[in-house]
Motif scaffolding. Structure first.
Motif, PDB file in Angstrom:
ATOM      1  N   THR A 145       0.830  -1.210   0.000  1.00 44.71           N
ATOM      2  CA  THR A 145       0.000   0.000   0.000  1.00 44.71           C
ATOM      3  C   THR A 145       0.862   1.257   0.000  1.00 44.71           C
ATOM      4  O   THR A 145       0.639   2.179  -0.782  1.00 44.71           O
ATOM      5  N   SER A 146       1.846   1.294   0.892  1.00 42.68           N
ATOM      6  CA  SER A 146       2.642   2.517   1.002  1.00 42.68           C
ATOM      7  C   SER A 146       3.438   2.765  -0.280  1.00 42.68           C
ATOM      8  O   SER A 146       3.491   3.887  -0.780  1.00 42.68           O
ATOM      9  N   SER A 147       4.022   1.714  -0.855  1.00 38.98           N
ATOM     10  CA  SER A 147       4.805   1.912  -2.076  1.00 38.98           C
ATOM     11  C   SER A 147       3.906   2.322  -3.232  1.00 38.98           C
ATOM     12  O   SER A 147       4.241   3.201  -4.021  1.00 38.98           O
ATOM     13  N   TRP A 148       2.758   1.670  -3.299  1.00 42.33           N
ATOM     14  CA  TRP A 148       1.856   1.967  -4.406  1.00 42.33           C
ATOM     15  C   TRP A 148       1.399   3.429  -4.354  1.00 42.33           C
ATOM     16  O   TRP A 148       1.450   4.147  -5.342  1.00 42.33           O
ATOM     17  N   LEU A 149       0.966   3.870  -3.158  1.00 41.77           N
ATOM     18  CA  LEU A 149       0.520   5.256  -3.009  1.00 41.77           C
ATOM     19  C   LEU A 149       1.654   6.219  -3.316  1.00 41.77           C
ATOM     20  O   LEU A 149       1.469   7.255  -3.938  1.00 41.77           O
ATOM     21  N   PHE A 150       2.852   5.833  -2.902  1.00 39.03           N
ATOM     22  CA  PHE A 150       4.003   6.720  -3.068  1.00 39.03           C
ATOM     23  C   PHE A 150       4.435   6.801  -4.527  1.00 39.03           C
ATOM     24  O   PHE A 150       4.553   7.889  -5.106  1.00 39.03           O
ATOM     25  N   PHE A 151       4.605   5.654  -5.158  1.00 42.20           N
ATOM     26  CA  PHE A 151       5.150   5.656  -6.523  1.00 42.20           C
ATOM     27  C   PHE A 151       4.157   6.184  -7.550  1.00 42.20           C
ATOM     28  O   PHE A 151       4.538   6.578  -8.646  1.00 42.20           O
ATOM     29  N   LEU A 176      12.014  -3.039   6.515  1.00 39.66           N
ATOM     30  CA  LEU A 176      11.752  -3.652   5.216  1.00 39.66           C
ATOM     31  C   LEU A 176      11.380  -2.612   4.163  1.00 39.66           C
ATOM     32  O   LEU A 176      11.671  -2.774   2.980  1.00 39.66           O
ATOM     33  N   SER A 177      10.750  -1.518   4.619  1.00 35.29           N
ATOM     34  CA  SER A 177      10.397  -0.472   3.650  1.00 35.29           C
ATOM     35  C   SER A 177      11.630   0.302   3.203  1.00 35.29           C
ATOM     36  O   SER A 177      11.546   1.180   2.337  1.00 35.29           O
ATOM     37  N   GLY A 178      12.783  -0.028   3.795  1.00 37.18           N
ATOM     38  CA  GLY A 178      14.052   0.587   3.388  1.00 37.18           C
ATOM     39  C   GLY A 178      14.412   0.337   1.929  1.00 37.18           C
ATOM     40  O   GLY A 178      15.317   0.970   1.388  1.00 37.18           O
ATOM     41  N   VAL A 179      13.673  -0.580   1.306  1.00 34.10           N
ATOM     42  CA  VAL A 179      13.880  -0.828  -0.122  1.00 34.10           C
ATOM     43  C   VAL A 179      13.643   0.465  -0.916  1.00 34.10           C
ATOM     44  O   VAL A 179      14.351   0.745  -1.896  1.00 34.10           O
ATOM     45  N   ILE A 180      12.674   1.238  -0.467  1.00 27.24           N
ATOM     46  CA  ILE A 180      12.309   2.454  -1.213  1.00 27.24           C
ATOM     47  C   ILE A 180      13.477   3.456  -1.272  1.00 27.24           C
ATOM     48  O   ILE A 180      13.870   3.857  -2.369  1.00 27.24           O
ATOM     49  N   PRO A 181      14.049   3.866  -0.124  1.00 30.19           N
ATOM     50  CA  PRO A 181      15.206   4.760  -0.232  1.00 30.19           C
ATOM     51  C   PRO A 181      16.353   4.149  -1.033  1.00 30.19           C
ATOM     52  O   PRO A 181      17.051   4.883  -1.745  1.00 30.19           O
TER      53      PRO A 181
END
Lengths: 240, 315
Positions: free
Chosen positions: A33-39, A113-118
């Motif tokens: 959800t967070s990645s989708w909303l962000f990207f 795990l969300s560290g993939v984004i940075p």
């Protein structure tokens, strides 16, 4: 208060997140959800920054974190295991801290795990390091505050759904009082007060990269207050 | 020194008086049955003894420590199996027992050995790595019991340990409790009288927040008066038989019961308390030309005691 006792509870609660499908589902839902909303907006803006990511988090956490705290006490009450826990030689404080740290630990795993984004950001551009670190710190403290509320509210009921809905509503109020839309409608005189109690204003200030000790004191006191309230309600229980 | 001492204990829930000042003592090594109808105050008493709940008034000492001023000391020395046997069903038996051991501060290096020991005692060895949610009710009860005794407590408090078990499982649990009672003080709450009668040295009957009777099962049976304690089957005319029986001293009342064989009838004889008139009856019946086919003494059951003492309070 013994660290060893807190550890036992923390370990048990953490492993119950990882043992069940819940832990995996939570982390997958959070990351997707967070990645989708962000990207979604990221490629439109074409800016190598995570500011939007962190502005989504208060609202995403609003629904996700009460889901991890709702069962902490409500389930024990419903199943009757609370009686086992509270007749063992552990103080209420040790149990409350153990449960709080377990949820916070679980949130930390999700954040790591969300560290993939940075990492992706650093691969495709040159983002500023400071705001990202600030953002993660803010997310950690904001999450800690949500968890403390959720834990406290879970202790007031034996129904997980009730715990979830009450936690969401309560957090929503504390978020909303810092929202511009709401702040425009209130008299000027109480603005500073509302801003100072809102979870959102302090979060935004940390995310901006302004490391003001007041924000950390705010979150620290916030967490301690709700943990204390939780301990208080446990010690003054009148349940049959 | 008494293992459990309760003095003038009072507890109210709002305006409802759950315990109206009860007092009792339990010696070390006793197995005491705590008996009462549902809602009598058994569970309330147990919750106070295990320091789960406070009280409004009274003194409670368990294993030498005061429940209100030193609850942690009491908790360390008490093993507790709550009503309905709550368990974390998402854990394996081993993980659960390990958790219980840690909660009671057992040293890390002794935990494994201790789990092995209680698993053997409770017959859980072959289920040790299974999830509690997959176990039958009987096995779950054993898990609860094993967890309650993991820290080798001085006092073991079991609230309705055999509810929902089948007759074979009940016998197993009962044997286990008896075995435990050789070394420990056991308090067994139950509304199942046969269970208490078979396992306990002493019974405390509680009703409406008060102790209404206490003593060994035998002592309690003596409390019951006016009980059909002789059953006869006599062949011969009914009127004649009654006349003969009426002539014997020590008989309070005669009733005809449902026993009916060819030419014979059954009679219930209510005797004056503590008088054995069996040989008098035998002699008179035979001397008057009737045939005595059967005579046996009926022991009062705890059921009788129970229904008598608990209804007496209500009326």
């Amino acid at each position: 208060m013994k660290i060893r006792h807190i550890n036992i509870i923390m370990h048990k609660e953490l492993s119950s997140y990882t043992r069940s499908a819940f832990g995996t589902i939570f982390i997958v839902v959070f990351l997707v959800t967070s990645s989708w909303l962000f990207f979604q907006s990221f490629f439109l803006m074409n800016q190598s920054t995570m500011r939007d990511y962190f502005s989504i988090l208060p609202w995403l956490f609003l629904f996700l974190l009460p889901a991890i705290t709702m069962r902490l006490w409500a389930e024990e009450k419903k199943m009757g295991t609370l009686e086992l826990l509270l007749t063992s030689p552990l103080t209420s404080g040790e149990v409350v801290w153990g449960k709080f740290l377990a949820s916070l630990g679980f949130l930390t795993i999700a954040l790591i795990l969300s560290g993939v984004i940075p990492v992706i950001l650093f691969l495709i551009g040159q983002p500023d390091f400071g705001p990202i670190v600030g953002g993660y710190m803010g997310a950690f403290f904001l999450g800690a505050a949500y968890i403390a509320i959720g834990l406290f509210i879970s202790g007031l009921t034996d129904n997980q759904i009730v715990a979830f809905i009450l936690s969401v509503s309560f957090i929503l109020v504390l978020l909303a009082v810092g929202n511009d839309l709401f702040l425009n409608t209130v008299p000027e005189s109480i603005l500073p007060f509302l801003k100072s109690i809102s979870l959102k204003t302090h979060f935004e200030s940390i995310v901006r990269g302004v490391l003001d000790s007041r924000d950390f004191v705010y979150y620290g006191l916030f967490v301690l207050t709700f943990l204390y309230l939780n301990i208080f309600t446990l010690n003054h229980r009148k349940w049959r | 020194m008494a293992a459990v001492r309760v003095k003038n204990l009072r507890k109210t829930y709002g305006s409802f008086e759950a315990l109206k000042g009860i007092s009792f003592e339990i010696e070390k090594g006793e197995i005491v049955g705590f008996l009462g109808p549902n809602g009598a105050g058994k569970t309330t008493t147990v919750k106070i003894l295990t320091c789960f709940m406070g009280a409004n008034e009274g003194e409670v000492t368990v294993a030498g420590h005061d429940c209100f001023s030193h609850p942690m000391e009491v908790r360390k020395r008490v093993g507790y199996l709550p009503e309905n046997n709550p368990l974390y069903t998402d854990m394996t038996v081993y993980a659960y027992l390990q958790y219980a051991a840690q909660l009671h501060d057992l040293p890390a290096d002794s935990i494994h050995g201790r789990i092995k020991l209680v698993a053997e005692e409770c017959g859980l060895v072959e289920k040790i790595n299974e999830l509690i949610s997959t176990l039958s009710k009987g096995y779950r009860q054993r898990v609860g019991l094993a967890a309650a005794m993991i820290h080798d407590p001085e006092v073991l408090i079991l609230d309705e340990p055999s509810v929902g078990l089948d007759p074979n499982q009940i016998i197993e649990i009962r044997q286990l409790i008896k075995k435990l009672g050789r070394e420990k003080t056991v308090i067994l709450c139950s509304h199942r009288l046969s269970e208490v009668e078979l396992t306990c040295n002493r019974v405390i009957i509680i009703d409406l927040g008060k102790i209404v009777a206490s003593g060994t099962p035998t002592q309690l049976r003596h409390l019951v008066e006016d009980h059909a304690n002789l059953r006869l089957t006599i062949r011969g005319e009914k009127e004649k038989a009654i006349e003969v029986l009426k002539g014997i001293s020590g008989i309070k009342r005669i009733e005809i019961n449902a026993v009916r064989e060819r030419g014979s009838k059954g009679y219930d004889i209510y005797t004056t308390k503590n008088r054995d008139i069996r040989s008098d009856i035998a002699k008179s019946v035979v001397a008057n030309g009737l045939e005595l086919l059967d005579m046996h003494k009926e022991m009062a059951t705890l059921e009788d005691v129970f229904s008598q003492v608990t209804t007496r309070v209500e009326s």
